[in-house]
Write a protein that holds these residues in place. Structure first.
Motif, PDB file in Angstrom:
ATOM      1  N   SER A  89     120.383  -3.843  49.673  1.00 32.98           N
ATOM      2  CA  SER A  89     119.778  -4.396  50.885  1.00 32.98           C
ATOM      3  C   SER A  89     120.572  -4.033  52.126  1.00 32.98           C
ATOM      4  O   SER A  89     119.994  -3.828  53.201  1.00 32.98           O
ATOM      5  N   ILE A  90     121.881  -3.910  52.017  1.00 34.46           N
ATOM      6  CA  ILE A  90     122.704  -3.504  53.162  1.00 34.46           C
ATOM      7  C   ILE A  90     122.366  -2.082  53.584  1.00 34.46           C
ATOM      8  O   ILE A  90     122.361  -1.762  54.777  1.00 34.46           O
TER       9      ILE A  90
ATOM     10  N   SER B  64     121.112  -1.366  57.290  1.00 37.23           N
ATOM     11  CA  SER B  64     121.832  -0.422  58.148  1.00 37.23           C
ATOM     12  C   SER B  64     120.897   0.623  58.744  1.00 37.23           C
ATOM     13  O   SER B  64     121.007   0.967  59.921  1.00 37.23           O
ATOM     14  N   ALA B  65     119.977   1.130  57.941  1.00 41.07           N
ATOM     15  CA  ALA B  65     119.010   2.106  58.456  1.00 41.07           C
ATOM     16  C   ALA B  65     118.119   1.473  59.513  1.00 41.07           C
ATOM     17  O   ALA B  65     117.787   2.104  60.523  1.00 41.07           O
ATOM     18  N   ALA B  66     117.743   0.215  59.323  1.00 37.22           N
ATOM     19  CA  ALA B  66     116.918  -0.467  60.319  1.00 37.22           C
ATOM     20  C   ALA B  66     117.693  -0.680  61.612  1.00 37.22           C
ATOM     21  O   ALA B  66     117.129  -0.551  62.713  1.00 37.22           O
TER      22      ALA B  66
ATOM     23  N   SER C 125     114.188   9.406  57.211  1.00 35.13           N
ATOM     24  CA  SER C 125     115.231  10.160  57.905  1.00 35.13           C
ATOM     25  C   SER C 125     116.346   9.235  58.375  1.00 35.13           C
ATOM     26  O   SER C 125     117.507   9.654  58.457  1.00 35.13           O
ATOM     27  N   LEU C 126     116.027   7.995  58.682  1.00 31.09           N
ATOM     28  CA  LEU C 126     117.078   7.038  59.032  1.00 31.09           C
ATOM     29  C   LEU C 126     117.954   6.710  57.824  1.00 31.09           C
ATOM     30  O   LEU C 126     119.156   6.484  57.967  1.00 31.09           O
ATOM     31  N   LEU C 127     117.352   6.687  56.639  1.00 32.53           N
ATOM     32  CA  LEU C 127     118.139   6.442  55.432  1.00 32.53           C
ATOM     33  C   LEU C 127     119.116   7.580  55.148  1.00 32.53           C
ATOM     34  O   LEU C 127     120.170   7.357  54.566  1.00 32.53           O
ATOM     35  N   THR C 128     118.785   8.807  55.582  1.00 37.84           N
ATOM     36  CA  THR C 128     119.715   9.917  55.377  1.00 37.84           C
ATOM     37  C   THR C 128     120.958   9.752  56.245  1.00 37.84           C
ATOM     38  O   THR C 128     122.027  10.231  55.875  1.00 37.84           O
TER      39      THR C 128
ATOM     40  N   LEU D 213     126.017   3.972  48.930  1.00 37.87           N
ATOM     41  CA  LEU D 213     125.803   2.564  48.605  1.00 37.87           C
ATOM     42  C   LEU D 213     124.818   2.393  47.460  1.00 37.87           C
ATOM     43  O   LEU D 213     125.023   1.554  46.583  1.00 37.87           O
ATOM     44  N   SER D 214     123.770   3.195  47.444  1.00 33.28           N
ATOM     45  CA  SER D 214     122.775   3.085  46.373  1.00 33.28           C
ATOM     46  C   SER D 214     123.366   3.491  45.028  1.00 33.28           C
ATOM     47  O   SER D 214     123.116   2.835  44.018  1.00 33.28           O
ATOM     48  N   ASN D 215     124.130   4.561  45.015  1.00 29.20           N
ATOM     49  CA  ASN D 215     124.738   5.011  43.765  1.00 29.20           C
ATOM     50  C   ASN D 215     125.699   3.960  43.222  1.00 29.20           C
ATOM     51  O   ASN D 215     125.698   3.657  42.026  1.00 29.20           O
ATOM     52  N   PHE D 216     126.531   3.407  44.092  1.00 30.63           N
ATOM     53  CA  PHE D 216     127.475   2.383  43.660  1.00 30.63           C
ATOM     54  C   PHE D 216     126.740   1.123  43.218  1.00 30.63           C
ATOM     55  O   PHE D 216     127.127   0.481  42.244  1.00 30.63           O
ATOM     56  N   ALA D 217     125.654   0.779  43.907  1.00 29.90           N
ATOM     57  CA  ALA D 217     124.882  -0.414  43.553  1.00 29.90           C
ATOM     58  C   ALA D 217     124.249  -0.266  42.179  1.00 29.90           C
ATOM     59  O   ALA D 217     124.220  -1.228  41.404  1.00 29.90           O
TER      60      ALA D 217
END
Length: 80
Positions: free
Chosen positions: A19-20, A24-26, A45-48, A54-58
């Motif tokens: 969720s973070i 962050s992208a928002a 593109s904002l997620l890039t 963070l997603s991999n670690f999550a």
């Protein structure tokens, strides 16, 4: 702390990290100036800009949490 509690804690941390990333992208997108000539960036593109760390670690943390819960359930079945 028992294994089930640790598993739930790991899963909660993993969901928080995912969720973070989106939050962050928002936040990055909220500061983007939009003009008539310039199209606003889409959310992907904002997620890039945030990256995928963070997603991999999550995902790893959530898998560890599920393994802890499974380990606790297996121990309960063995001790019955």
């Amino acid at each position: 702390m028992k294994k089930r509690g640790a598993g739930v804690l790991f899963i909660t941390i993993g969901v928080f990290l995912i969720s973070i990333r989106y939050l962050s992208a928002a936040l990055i997108g909220s500061g983007v100036k939009v003009s008539v000539l310039n199209n606003s960036p889409d959310f992907d593109s904002l997620l890039t800009f945030v990256g995928s760390g963070l997603s991999n670690f999550a995902i790893v943390v959530i898998i560890v949490g599920v393994l802890f819960i499974a380990w606790a359930e297996i121990e309960v079945k063995i001790n019955e």
